[in-house]
Motif scaffolding. Sequence first.
Motif, short mmCIF file in Angstrom:
data_model
loop_
_atom_site.label_atom_id
_atom_site.label_comp_id
_atom_site.label_asym_id
_atom_site.label_seq_id
_atom_site.Cartn_x
_atom_site.Cartn_y
_atom_site.Cartn_z
N GLN A 256 0.84 -1.16 -0.04
CA GLN A 256 -0.11 -0.20 0.01
C GLN A 256 0.80 1.29 -0.06
O GLN A 256 0.70 2.21 -0.72
N ILE A 257 1.99 1.30 0.72
CA ILE A 257 2.60 2.39 0.93
C ILE A 257 3.68 2.62 -0.39
O ILE A 257 3.50 3.58 -0.99
N GLU A 258 3.90 1.44 -1.10
CA GLU A 258 4.55 1.46 -2.51
C GLU A 258 3.83 2.13 -3.59
O GLU A 258 4.17 2.93 -4.55
N GLU A 259 2.30 1.67 -3.36
CA GLU A 259 1.44 2.11 -4.43
C GLU A 259 1.27 3.66 -4.34
O GLU A 259 1.03 4.53 -5.25
N TRP A 260 1.41 4.42 -3.04
CA TRP A 260 1.09 5.65 -2.94
C TRP A 260 2.48 6.44 -3.32
O TRP A 260 2.72 7.48 -4.11
N MET A 261 3.72 5.73 -3.15
CA MET A 261 4.80 6.27 -3.85
C MET A 261 4.96 6.14 -5.28
O MET A 261 5.24 7.19 -6.08
N GLU A 262 4.41 5.36 -5.77
CA GLU A 262 4.15 5.12 -7.35
C GLU A 262 3.49 6.18 -7.84
O GLU A 262 3.95 7.02 -8.84
N LEU A 263 2.49 6.64 -7.04
CA LEU A 263 1.40 7.69 -7.71
C LEU A 263 2.40 9.11 -7.54
O LEU A 263 1.84 10.09 -8.31
N GLN A 264 2.95 9.13 -6.32
CA GLN A 264 3.75 10.51 -6.11
C GLN A 264 4.68 10.86 -7.49
O GLN A 264 5.06 11.89 -7.71
N LYS A 265 5.17 9.76 -7.86
CA LYS A 265 6.07 9.62 -9.07
C LYS A 265 5.40 10.29 -10.18
O LYS A 265 5.88 11.13 -10.99
N ARG A 266 4.31 10.01 -10.11
CA ARG A 266 3.35 10.46 -11.58
C ARG A 266 2.82 11.96 -11.22
O ARG A 266 2.64 12.70 -12.14
N MET A 267 2.23 12.05 -10.09
CA MET A 267 1.61 13.52 -9.79
C MET A 267 2.09 13.83 -8.54
O MET A 267 1.91 13.04 -7.54
N ARG A 268 2.56 14.83 -8.03
CA ARG A 268 2.99 15.58 -6.83
C ARG A 268 1.90 15.39 -5.92
O ARG A 268 0.83 16.54 -5.93
#
Length: 356
Positions: A256-268
């Motif tokens: 779950q944490i990694e999924e948010w980090m993935e998203l952060q890479k695409r949009m701040r």
Amino acid sequence: MKPKLFLFFLFLTINTYFLPSQSVVTSTIPQQFREAPKFYNSPECPNNNFKADDSDNNHNNDVVCWNEAIHLAMTLDAAYIRGSMAAVLSILQHASCPQNVFFHFVASASADASALRDTISASFPDLIFQIYPFRDSAVAGLISTSIRSALDCPLNYARSYLADLLPPCVRRVVYLDSDLVLVDDIAKLSGTPLPGDKVLAAPEYCNANFTSYFTPTFWSNPSLSLTFANRRACYFNTGVMVIDLDRWRGGDYTKQIEEWMELQKRMRIYELGSLPPFLLVFAGNIAAVDHRWNQHGLGGDNFRGLCRALHPGPVSLLHWSGKGKPWARLDAGRPCPLDALWAPYDLLKPPFSFDS
Ligand SMILES: *[C@@H]1O[C@H](CO)[C@@H](O)[C@H](O)[C@H]1NC(C)=O
């Protein structure tokens, strides 16, 4: 000066100039630490009958799965090792059962693990510990640049991977930052209740402005901001956490944490580094650690020379969170008043000291 004494100093001088200084440790860890005193269990402690023996790792498997052990996790790197050593000393000194504390150190896989091990063992010959290599590359691709680049160090994210790194028999762990000292028994912190299905406990701050940890992009996108709907989300400090690793593994929270980090890479969606993903997954659903276990902010702000006072209330843990670190200020000869509380735990040998 007596001739004998003079010869002794001459010898030391020659020694210093002509012999390569110490072992491999100095090449990666530029500092030399003294040996800490030995700490013993009080008679009431459950007895583990184990002895530290770094020639054989098998004993560690027995100790690590012993259900009376108190598990502690910290990161270890050359830059913060002085802080880590002080933290370890403070934990042992105030523990009622210091010989039952198992230290899990997470170090970068690219670090010289044997140098780190030698440094720890030299200062704490009886410490029961394990060093886990953390593959920076696993997380490096997930890190987007944040405002404070120091927060982007991959090792900062190791706390999200403890459930995978530590053996499955370790069911509860206390995670601690390296810029703190304890002045109370670690067993009390480790015993923090995690009622119901709570996965972690941390010091919560409901007066902090929670909105400010995420970007307008995040808040203006309902499919994202709804993640906090029906949760009384508060900021919490991830530098002092009690984690139920069984529940963490069961809920696959690393993913779950990694999924948010993935998203952060695409949009701040946030500005800081490893903290916001924890907030996204857990805020509003954690158990509270009493604030006495996080007298925080002692590092001050980004403003050079700003010193903080203690918050009202009792003190079990002093946390130099913020940009200033006590060892740096002490070295620079410009300590804050409360840095005097860190100094007694500093194991660094003074420069040019001649003791062993
Ligand atoms: C909280 O932070 C947000 C975003 O930084 C800001 O717009 C808002 O005014 C702050 N609220 C308070 C009460 O300070």
